[in-house]
Design a protein around this motif. Sequence first.
Motif, short mmCIF file in Angstrom:
data_model
loop_
_atom_site.label_atom_id
_atom_site.label_comp_id
_atom_site.label_asym_id
_atom_site.label_seq_id
_atom_site.Cartn_x
_atom_site.Cartn_y
_atom_site.Cartn_z
N LEU A 134 0.78 -1.35 0.19
CA LEU A 134 0.11 0.08 0.47
C LEU A 134 1.08 1.26 0.04
O LEU A 134 0.97 2.04 -0.64
CB LEU A 134 -0.99 0.04 1.02
CG LEU A 134 -1.21 1.17 1.58
CD1 LEU A 134 -2.86 1.34 0.08
CD2 LEU A 134 -2.42 1.21 3.03
N LEU A 135 1.64 1.50 0.77
CA LEU A 135 2.93 2.61 0.47
C LEU A 135 3.18 3.01 -0.37
O LEU A 135 3.94 4.38 -0.90
CB LEU A 135 3.33 2.75 2.46
CG LEU A 135 2.96 2.21 3.58
CD1 LEU A 135 3.77 2.33 4.77
CD2 LEU A 135 2.12 3.65 3.42
N GLU A 136 3.98 1.68 -1.48
CA GLU A 136 4.78 1.99 -2.70
C GLU A 136 3.60 2.94 -3.36
O GLU A 136 4.09 3.11 -4.04
CB GLU A 136 5.46 0.60 -2.68
CG GLU A 136 6.18 -0.20 -1.87
CD GLU A 136 6.97 -1.23 -2.11
OE1 GLU A 136 8.25 -1.58 -2.53
OE2 GLU A 136 6.33 -2.23 -2.29
N ASP A 137 2.23 1.77 -3.23
CA ASP A 137 1.30 2.36 -4.49
C ASP A 137 1.16 3.86 -4.17
O ASP A 137 0.96 4.40 -4.92
CB ASP A 137 0.23 1.87 -4.03
CG ASP A 137 0.41 0.29 -4.39
OD1 ASP A 137 0.85 0.15 -6.22
OD2 ASP A 137 -0.28 -0.34 -4.72
N LEU A 138 0.76 4.52 -2.80
CA LEU A 138 0.49 5.36 -2.36
C LEU A 138 2.29 6.56 -3.00
O LEU A 138 1.34 8.10 -3.17
CB LEU A 138 0.61 6.20 -1.56
CG LEU A 138 -0.78 5.23 -0.83
CD1 LEU A 138 -1.17 5.24 1.06
CD2 LEU A 138 -1.71 5.82 -1.22
N PHE A 139 3.32 6.24 -2.41
CA PHE A 139 4.10 7.10 -2.25
C PHE A 139 5.15 6.87 -3.84
O PHE A 139 6.42 7.65 -3.52
CB PHE A 139 4.91 7.18 -1.14
CG PHE A 139 3.75 7.66 -0.23
CD1 PHE A 139 4.09 9.12 0.18
CD2 PHE A 139 3.95 7.06 1.29
CE1 PHE A 139 2.73 9.68 1.29
CE2 PHE A 139 2.53 7.73 1.64
CZ PHE A 139 2.92 8.65 1.86
N GLY A 140 5.12 5.79 -4.20
CA GLY A 140 6.19 5.21 -5.01
C GLY A 140 6.71 5.52 -6.30
O GLY A 140 7.20 6.26 -6.64
N ASN A 141 5.05 7.54 -6.97
CA ASN A 141 5.78 7.52 -8.31
C ASN A 141 5.98 9.76 -7.79
O ASN A 141 6.65 10.09 -8.43
CB ASN A 141 4.39 9.21 -8.58
CG ASN A 141 3.62 7.09 -9.16
OD1 ASN A 141 4.53 6.59 -9.52
ND2 ASN A 141 2.59 7.77 -9.31
N ILE A 142 6.68 9.69 -6.01
CA ILE A 142 6.94 11.15 -5.74
C ILE A 142 8.81 10.78 -6.08
O ILE A 142 9.77 9.53 -6.40
CB ILE A 142 7.86 10.78 -4.08
CG1 ILE A 142 6.48 11.29 -3.34
CG2 ILE A 142 8.27 12.08 -3.73
CD1 ILE A 142 6.02 10.87 -1.80
N GLY A 143 9.50 11.88 -7.02
CA GLY A 143 10.68 12.09 -7.36
C GLY A 143 10.62 10.90 -9.02
O GLY A 143 12.03 11.32 -9.01
N ALA A 144 9.96 10.82 -9.32
CA ALA A 144 9.73 9.61 -10.57
C ALA A 144 9.96 10.63 -11.97
O ALA A 144 10.74 10.35 -12.85
CB ALA A 144 8.30 8.50 -10.52
N VAL A 145 9.47 11.88 -11.98
CA VAL A 145 9.34 13.01 -12.86
C VAL A 145 10.72 13.79 -13.00
O VAL A 145 10.49 14.54 -11.55
CB VAL A 145 7.91 13.80 -12.66
CG1 VAL A 145 7.71 14.75 -13.67
CG2 VAL A 145 6.12 13.48 -12.27
N GLY A 146 10.37 13.44 -14.05
CA GLY A 146 12.48 14.93 -13.73
C GLY A 146 12.18 15.65 -13.63
O GLY A 146 10.74 16.22 -14.42
N ALA A 147 12.88 16.65 -14.41
CA ALA A 147 13.11 17.90 -14.47
C ALA A 147 12.32 17.89 -15.79
O ALA A 147 12.00 19.37 -16.03
CB ALA A 147 15.03 18.43 -13.95
N ALA A 148 13.01 17.45 -17.04
CA ALA A 148 12.14 17.92 -18.17
C ALA A 148 10.78 17.85 -18.11
O ALA A 148 9.94 18.04 -18.95
CB ALA A 148 13.45 16.20 -19.22
N GLY A 149 10.48 16.84 -17.11
CA GLY A 149 9.21 16.96 -17.71
C GLY A 149 8.30 18.26 -17.05
O GLY A 149 7.21 17.73 -16.80
N MET A 150 9.42 18.74 -16.25
CA MET A 150 8.63 20.13 -14.98
C MET A 150 8.83 21.53 -15.95
O MET A 150 8.73 22.13 -15.63
CB MET A 150 8.99 19.77 -13.89
CG MET A 150 8.73 18.96 -13.06
SD MET A 150 6.68 18.29 -12.90
CE MET A 150 6.91 19.48 -11.78
#
Length: 164
Positions: A134-150
């Motif tokens: 459950l915790l991996e599903d909730l917090f697994g995408n933090i930091g996954a989007v890089g600077a190029a995507g932002m």
Amino acid sequence: MRKIGRKTLAFALASGVAVLASGCTSIKDHRGYLIDQTLVDSVQPGIDNRLSVEKTLGRPTFVSQFGEQDWYYISQQVKTPPFLRPRTKEQTILRVRFDAAGNVQAVDKRGMEQVAHISPEGDKTPTLGRDRGLLEDLFGNIGAVGAAGMGGGNGPTGPGPNGS
């Protein structure tokens, strides 16, 4: 105060038990097409067509969607024990096959041997891939989007509102 007699008390107790026990009986039900064997036997391959079959047997339960236009008539006898799910006790599938001209080619009858019994997994459905909590599903995408995507330096740099 009036005393209640033994016979009256015994009758009331027996009536109460009978009423409670009647709620524990199985319910028998019929679902689908009511098959009349005489009418089914009157449909003759090579003689009857779609119109005569519809007049004899009625509208089918369903018509095949792919391939040849077969007609299916389905009949089930279902028994529902108290506090349990319904169970099919008897099933009959009547298939009427037609040729390209719409004439009856064959009439097939199947029973319970065609029923597939599936035993699903009770706890969870097995899937391919990672086993995450459950915790991996909730917090697994933090930091996954890089600077190029932002909106980093790789995007369009034109004069428009979105940089185009």
